[in-house]
Design a protein around this motif. Structure first.
Motif, PDB file in Angstrom:
ATOM      1  N   THR A 114       0.860  -1.180   0.000  1.00 28.86           N
ATOM      2  CA  THR A 114       0.000   0.000   0.000  1.00 28.86           C
ATOM      3  C   THR A 114       0.897   1.230   0.000  1.00 28.86           C
ATOM      4  N   PHE A 115       0.276   2.419  -0.025  1.00 28.34           N
ATOM      5  CA  PHE A 115       1.102   3.626  -0.057  1.00 28.34           C
ATOM      6  C   PHE A 115       1.198   4.261   1.318  1.00 28.34           C
ATOM      7  N   TYR A 116       2.310   4.980   1.500  1.00 29.61           N
ATOM      8  CA  TYR A 116       2.646   5.639   2.754  1.00 29.61           C
ATOM      9  C   TYR A 116       3.435   6.874   2.363  1.00 29.61           C
ATOM     10  N   ASP A 117       3.078   8.022   2.869  1.00 31.35           N
ATOM     11  CA  ASP A 117       3.648   9.276   2.372  1.00 31.35           C
ATOM     12  C   ASP A 117       5.046   9.609   2.888  1.00 31.35           C
ATOM     13  N   ASN A 118       5.645   8.740   3.697  1.00 33.11           N
ATOM     14  CA  ASN A 118       6.963   9.070   4.240  1.00 33.11           C
ATOM     15  C   ASN A 118       8.060   8.121   3.790  1.00 33.11           C
ATOM     16  N   GLY A 119       7.906   7.494   2.636  1.00 32.46           N
ATOM     17  CA  GLY A 119       8.990   6.675   2.114  1.00 32.46           C
ATOM     18  C   GLY A 119       8.621   5.212   2.020  1.00 32.46           C
ATOM     19  N   THR A 120       9.652   4.367   1.898  1.00 34.32           N
ATOM     20  CA  THR A 120       9.473   2.921   1.758  1.00 34.32           C
ATOM     21  C   THR A 120       9.685   2.271   3.116  1.00 34.32           C
ATOM     22  N   THR A 121       8.693   1.484   3.561  1.00 36.17           N
ATOM     23  CA  THR A 121       8.788   0.826   4.853  1.00 36.17           C
ATOM     24  C   THR A 121       8.526  -0.656   4.701  1.00 36.17           C
ATOM     25  N   ALA A 122       9.165  -1.446   5.560  1.00 37.48           N
ATOM     26  CA  ALA A 122       8.930  -2.893   5.584  1.00 37.48           C
ATOM     27  C   ALA A 122       9.176  -3.380   7.000  1.00 37.48           C
ATOM     28  N   MET A 123       8.189  -4.112   7.559  1.00 41.20           N
ATOM     29  CA  MET A 123       8.297  -4.576   8.943  1.00 41.20           C
ATOM     30  C   MET A 123       9.320  -5.704   9.072  1.00 41.20           C
ATOM     31  N   ARG A 124       9.454  -6.504   8.054  1.00 39.20           N
ATOM     32  CA  ARG A 124      10.309  -7.686   8.141  1.00 39.20           C
ATOM     33  C   ARG A 124      11.756  -7.409   7.706  1.00 39.20           C
ATOM     34  N   LEU A 125      12.061  -6.181   7.297  1.00 41.67           N
ATOM     35  CA  LEU A 125      13.398  -5.846   6.803  1.00 41.67           C
ATOM     36  C   LEU A 125      13.982  -4.688   7.608  1.00 41.67           C
ATOM     37  N   PRO A 126      15.288  -4.722   7.893  1.00 38.37           N
ATOM     38  CA  PRO A 126      15.895  -3.609   8.627  1.00 38.37           C
ATOM     39  C   PRO A 126      16.064  -2.374   7.749  1.00 38.37           C
ATOM     40  N   ARG A 127      16.197  -1.231   8.393  1.00 38.29           N
ATOM     41  CA  ARG A 127      16.446   0.016   7.659  1.00 38.29           C
ATOM     42  C   ARG A 127      17.751  -0.087   6.891  1.00 38.29           C
ATOM     43  N   GLY A 128      17.782   0.522   5.688  1.00 40.87           N
ATOM     44  CA  GLY A 128      18.982   0.505   4.875  1.00 40.87           C
ATOM     45  C   GLY A 128      19.059  -0.671   3.920  1.00 40.87           C
ATOM     46  N   THR A 129      18.091  -1.591   3.976  1.00 43.05           N
ATOM     47  CA  THR A 129      18.091  -2.745   3.072  1.00 43.05           C
ATOM     48  C   THR A 129      17.684  -2.283   1.675  1.00 43.05           C
ATOM     49  N   ARG A 130      18.450  -2.697   0.667  1.00 40.29           N
ATOM     50  CA  ARG A 130      18.130  -2.359  -0.724  1.00 40.29           C
ATOM     51  C   ARG A 130      17.184  -3.410  -1.260  1.00 40.29           C
ATOM     52  N   VAL A 131      16.047  -2.963  -1.821  1.00 37.01           N
ATOM     53  CA  VAL A 131      15.026  -3.871  -2.341  1.00 37.01           C
ATOM     54  C   VAL A 131      14.626  -3.443  -3.743  1.00 37.01           C
ATOM     55  N   VAL A 132      14.153  -4.411  -4.536  1.00 33.58           N
ATOM     56  CA  VAL A 132      13.534  -4.146  -5.830  1.00 33.58           C
ATOM     57  C   VAL A 132      12.105  -4.634  -5.706  1.00 33.58           C
ATOM     58  N   ILE A 133      11.163  -3.729  -5.914  1.00 35.87           N
ATOM     59  CA  ILE A 133       9.744  -4.031  -5.735  1.00 35.87           C
ATOM     60  C   ILE A 133       9.106  -4.055  -7.113  1.00 35.87           C
ATOM     61  N   CYS A 134       8.474  -5.163  -7.468  1.00 38.73           N
ATOM     62  CA  CYS A 134       7.867  -5.330  -8.785  1.00 38.73           C
ATOM     63  C   CYS A 134       6.367  -5.518  -8.637  1.00 38.73           C
ATOM     64  N   GLY A 135       5.616  -4.805  -9.482  1.00 37.54           N
ATOM     65  CA  GLY A 135       4.166  -4.934  -9.536  1.00 37.54           C
ATOM     66  C   GLY A 135       3.720  -5.156 -10.960  1.00 37.54           C
ATOM     67  N   ASP A 136       2.423  -4.932 -11.226  1.00 41.51           N
ATOM     68  CA  ASP A 136       1.875  -5.170 -12.565  1.00 41.51           C
ATOM     69  C   ASP A 136       2.442  -4.217 -13.618  1.00 41.51           C
TER      70      ASP A 136
END
Length: 183
Positions: A114-136
């Protein structure tokens, strides 16, 4: 007797005002431009070494004198030789390879975003983790900058423009299915 602070501050203010206003402090305007005397550009003899040899400087030629000196019979000439540069050698460049390839991720998560206006967040990942997020509608590469989301069904919250970039859904959509590659 010591002067009061008011008198001292008034005197300091007056001194600063006189210094910052050149007309009141006796300054004058600069002189208008004046022509340089031709005698300044004549030949001269300079003692050059300890053995008393002399160095003679000749007067400037017409090419040098023409800088800021023109009259009705003046001609434009340039002093010295004309330098012609040799042609530049061609450098042998290797052919570039086009294309790219994803590095293998450490692991992959799938779930709702979902969207969040203060950046990219993930509960299961620590801060500073580089991720690639793919959608439709495509993929984006981001760095996790906060903890969240709070619901178990969602795995990542995205900055609003990023969410709609990978979602490919209308503006009223709240969630989308994504795959998160963790690097």
């Amino acid at each position: 007797m010591r002067p009061s602070r008011t008198v001292a501050s008034a005197a300091l203010t007056a001194a600063l005002a006189l210094g910052s206003l050149p007309g009141l402090a006796g300054s004058r305007t600069p002189d208008p431009d004046q022509a340089v005397d031709r005698a300044a550009f004549q030949g001269m003899v300079i003692p050059a070494a300890s053995d008393r040899t002399e160095l003679v400087i000749d007067p400037l030629d017409a090419g040098h004198r023409s800088s800021s000196f023109l009259n009705a019979d003046a001609s434009f000439i340039e002093p010295g030789q004309v330098w012609v540069l040799p042609p530049r050698a061609e450098a042998a460049q290797p052919a570039g390879r086009s294309g790219w390839e994803w590095k293998a991720p450490r692991y992959t998560l799938s779930g709702y975003a979902t969207f969040y206006d203060n950046g990219t967040t993930a509960m299961r990942l620590p801060r500073g983790t580089r991720v690639v997020i793919c959608g439709d509608s495509g993929c984006i590469e981001r760095v996790v900058n906060d903890y969240g989301p709070q619901k178990e069904i969602r795995i990542v919250d995205l900055y609003r423009p990023d969410f709609f970039q990978i979602c490919g859904c209308p503006w009223f959509a709240g969630t989308t299915w994504v795959t998160v590659r963790v690097y």
